[in-house]
Design an enzyme around this catalytic site. Structure first.
Site, PDB file in Angstrom:
ATOM      1  N   LYS A 228     -27.583  -9.503 -57.456  1.00 54.10           N
ATOM      2  CA  LYS A 228     -26.580  -9.912 -57.236  1.00 54.10           C
ATOM      3  C   LYS A 228     -25.859  -9.669 -58.357  1.00 54.10           C
ATOM      4  O   LYS A 228     -25.545 -10.780 -59.552  1.00 54.10           O
ATOM      5  CB  LYS A 228     -26.715 -11.502 -55.945  1.00 54.10           C
ATOM      6  CG  LYS A 228     -25.478 -12.072 -56.094  1.00 54.10           C
ATOM      7  CD  LYS A 228     -25.056 -13.061 -55.600  1.00 54.10           C
ATOM      8  CE  LYS A 228     -23.959 -13.488 -54.587  1.00 54.10           C
ATOM      9  NZ  LYS A 228     -24.419 -14.695 -54.069  1.00 54.10           N
ATOM     10  N   LYS A 240     -13.999 -21.113 -50.927  1.00 58.71           N
ATOM     11  CA  LYS A 240     -14.208 -21.900 -50.622  1.00 58.71           C
ATOM     12  C   LYS A 240     -13.389 -23.104 -51.314  1.00 58.71           C
ATOM     13  O   LYS A 240     -14.308 -24.239 -51.178  1.00 58.71           O
ATOM     14  CB  LYS A 240     -15.073 -21.699 -52.108  1.00 58.71           C
ATOM     15  CG  LYS A 240     -16.169 -21.002 -51.786  1.00 58.71           C
ATOM     16  CD  LYS A 240     -17.270 -20.170 -53.137  1.00 58.71           C
ATOM     17  CE  LYS A 240     -18.229 -19.740 -52.873  1.00 58.71           C
ATOM     18  NZ  LYS A 240     -19.288 -19.693 -52.729  1.00 58.71           N
ATOM     19  N   GLU A 311     -21.343 -13.199 -48.461  1.00 56.33           N
ATOM     20  CA  GLU A 311     -21.160 -11.634 -49.976  1.00 56.33           C
ATOM     21  C   GLU A 311     -22.104 -11.848 -50.266  1.00 56.33           C
ATOM     22  O   GLU A 311     -22.639 -10.075 -50.507  1.00 56.33           O
ATOM     23  CB  GLU A 311     -20.328 -11.795 -50.844  1.00 56.33           C
ATOM     24  CG  GLU A 311     -19.978 -12.306 -52.078  1.00 56.33           C
ATOM     25  CD  GLU A 311     -20.770 -13.929 -51.814  1.00 56.33           C
ATOM     26  OE1 GLU A 311     -21.256 -14.540 -52.888  1.00 56.33           O
ATOM     27  OE2 GLU A 311     -20.459 -14.894 -50.905  1.00 56.33           O
ATOM     28  N   ARG A 313     -25.109 -11.644 -49.770  1.00 58.54           N
ATOM     29  CA  ARG A 313     -26.942 -10.796 -49.453  1.00 58.54           C
ATOM     30  C   ARG A 313     -26.071  -9.042 -49.329  1.00 58.54           C
ATOM     31  O   ARG A 313     -26.986  -8.068 -48.548  1.00 58.54           O
ATOM     32  CB  ARG A 313     -27.609 -11.284 -47.857  1.00 58.54           C
ATOM     33  CG  ARG A 313     -26.210 -11.534 -46.704  1.00 58.54           C
ATOM     34  CD  ARG A 313     -26.280 -12.800 -45.541  1.00 58.54           C
ATOM     35  NE  ARG A 313     -26.317 -14.001 -46.531  1.00 58.54           N
ATOM     36  CZ  ARG A 313     -26.978 -15.295 -46.379  1.00 58.54           C
ATOM     37  NH1 ARG A 313     -27.184 -14.985 -44.993  1.00 58.54           N
ATOM     38  NH2 ARG A 313     -26.962 -16.268 -46.877  1.00 58.54           N
TER      39      ARG A 313
END
Length: 454
Positions: A228, A240, A311, A313
């Site tokens: 990732k 966030k 995001e 995954r």
């Protein structure tokens, strides 16, 4: 790595010898835990080690004490630190080499003041040459430090385009490594819809970098590491808010897998491996992906984006399927700072590991033990998959707000995109960094795993 000095003869520096509690009682030294007593007439020093040091990890604290003292130049009497059932000769070397490598690492810094001069530490062992071991560890740790430096690089510098360029230039001259970089057009041609959805709000193009090393053409085994690489995670529309400290480390998995493969190639291991870096930021711009959008993945499965802050995954899903379908992986392994629930579950001590195969887990656990990196197996169970299947309009949704064990749910989500290839998922949300310092976690484990590839 020229910052590690190993010698088979005494030099002019003060020789530092370990004295374990209960041994050499006649020595006139201070019997305080980790206290160093120096004898200037003999040019020798002694560090007292109590019985509380009973394994490799507690031994590391002794090494930390020595390296942090910075009192003078020491030559380390490696043989004296060996203790049966506590640390072997190889482990003593590993402890000192790893700690020295981390201490002397040339990591990214924009500070204008020079660091103070550090004292020199050399490693001394006369009876047998451990030069090959030190060289091997140095290669692995140099790769780890390269990953750490990119982890530390601020997001206004370390964009997706920058990281891909730096890694490509670093790896393309390594013998045996082939490098390919996919730009937006090529990512689109590969139908990586989830990757493009995450990138849709970015000012920078996404990049997918593939590094391949085929060191054992006769074997059908091929490990594909998928990382990732979210260079900064705002959360997208599901922002966030103010909780963005450390979001530059969300790209850690991508550089970890890339530099693990670099070390594997440099060591010329008899193994077939590849790294896939899925690199983009997750931002809000003119055309970001909206919550409740439905996106088709590279595998053809559809995903409802119920939370744009889940995001990681998404990019991994396309990366895993690429590894399974394009690179013919026999084992897929990913590394990702994926879920907050991972850190709540295991803190900053253990990396969470999921495996679809008992044998693959045993191989991975063995590699982690050799590397002395702490891993903990987590459950892959169908119950954790139920929240992934609640979308009314797509095959899956990428997040369920009512699911408290999201790290397990995320692992089950990713399993759907592996094309039934053996799979190990590594969530390093708690272990990738510590107090603003990148750790390059699992680089060593990934190398040791490949070293034992059948």
């Amino acid at each position: 790595m020229n910052s590690i000095y190993y010698e088979t003869k005494r030099n002019k520096d003060m020789l530092l010898t370990a004295v374990y509690e209960g041994s050499n009682a006649s020595l006139n030294i201070a019997k305080k835990d980790n206290h160093i007593t120096e004898d200037f007439k003999k040019n020798e020093a002694f560090i007292y080690i109590s019985k509380t040091v009973d394994n490799y990890f507690s031994f590391l604290k002794v090494v930390d004490k020595i390296l942090s003292s910075n009192r003078r130049n020491y030559q380390i009497n490696i043989a004296s630190f060996v203790k049966e059932n506590v640390v072997s000769t190889e482990e003593v070397f590993r402890a000192f080499v790893s700690k020295l490598a981390f201490k002397n690492a040339n990591l990214y810094s924009a500070k204008t003041k020079e660091n103070k001069q550090e004292k020199t530490i050399t490693l001394f062992y006369a009876d047998k040459s451990y030069e090959e071991l030190v060289e091997r560890l140095s290669i692995i740790l140099e790769a780890t430090n390269k990953a750490r430096s990119l982890q530390m690089t601020p997001p206004n510098v370390a964009t997706s385009e920058y990281i891909a360029k730096v890694v490509k230039e670093d790896l393309e001259n390594i013998p045996g490594l082939s490098i390919k970089v996919l730009d937006r057009d090529n990512i689109k041609k590969n139908n990586m819809g989830l990757m493009l959805a995450v990138n849709s709000g970015s000012s920078y193009e996404p990049r997918v970098l593939i590094a391949e090393y085929n060191g054992n053409p006769e074997s059908k085994e091929k490990y594909v590491y998928v990382g990732k690489g979210i260079t900064f995670d705002t959360g997208g529309y599901n922002t966030k808010g103010y909780y963005m400290d450390g979001m530059k480390f969300d790209m850690s998995g991508s550089v970890i897998v890339a530099y693990a493969v670099k070390a594997i190639a440099q060591l010329k291991l008899k193994a077939n491996v590849a790294a896939i870096m899925m690199i983009t930021d997750n931002a809000i711009d003119t055309h970001p992906t909206m919550p409740e959008s439905v996106i088709k993945s590279m595998s053809g499965l559809t995903v409802e984006i119920t939370d744009t802050d889940a995001e990681g995954r998404l990019v991994l899903a396309d990366g895993l399927y690429y590894g399974a379908s394009k690179l013919n992986a026999s084992l897929l392994i990913d590394a990702a700072t994926l879920t907050g629930s991972m850190e709540r579950a295991l803190g900053k001590t253990y990396s969470g590991i999921w495996s679809t195969s008992e044998q693959r887990w045993e191989d991975f656990d063995k590699a982690a033990k050799i590397a002395h990196e702490k891993v903990w197996r987590m459950p892959l169970h169908d119950d954790y998959d139920k929240p992934n299947k609640e979308s009314k309009v797509a095959d899956f949704n990428n997040y369920n707000n009512s699911e408290k064990s999201d790290c397990n749910t995320a692992a089950m989500f990713l399993k759907h995109f592996t094309n039934n290839v053996d799979y190990i998922h590594c969530d390093i949300a708690g272990t990738a960094d510590n107090k603003g310092v990148g750790l390059g976690i699992l680089v060593s484990t990934f190398v040791e795993l490949a070293a034992n590839q059948k």
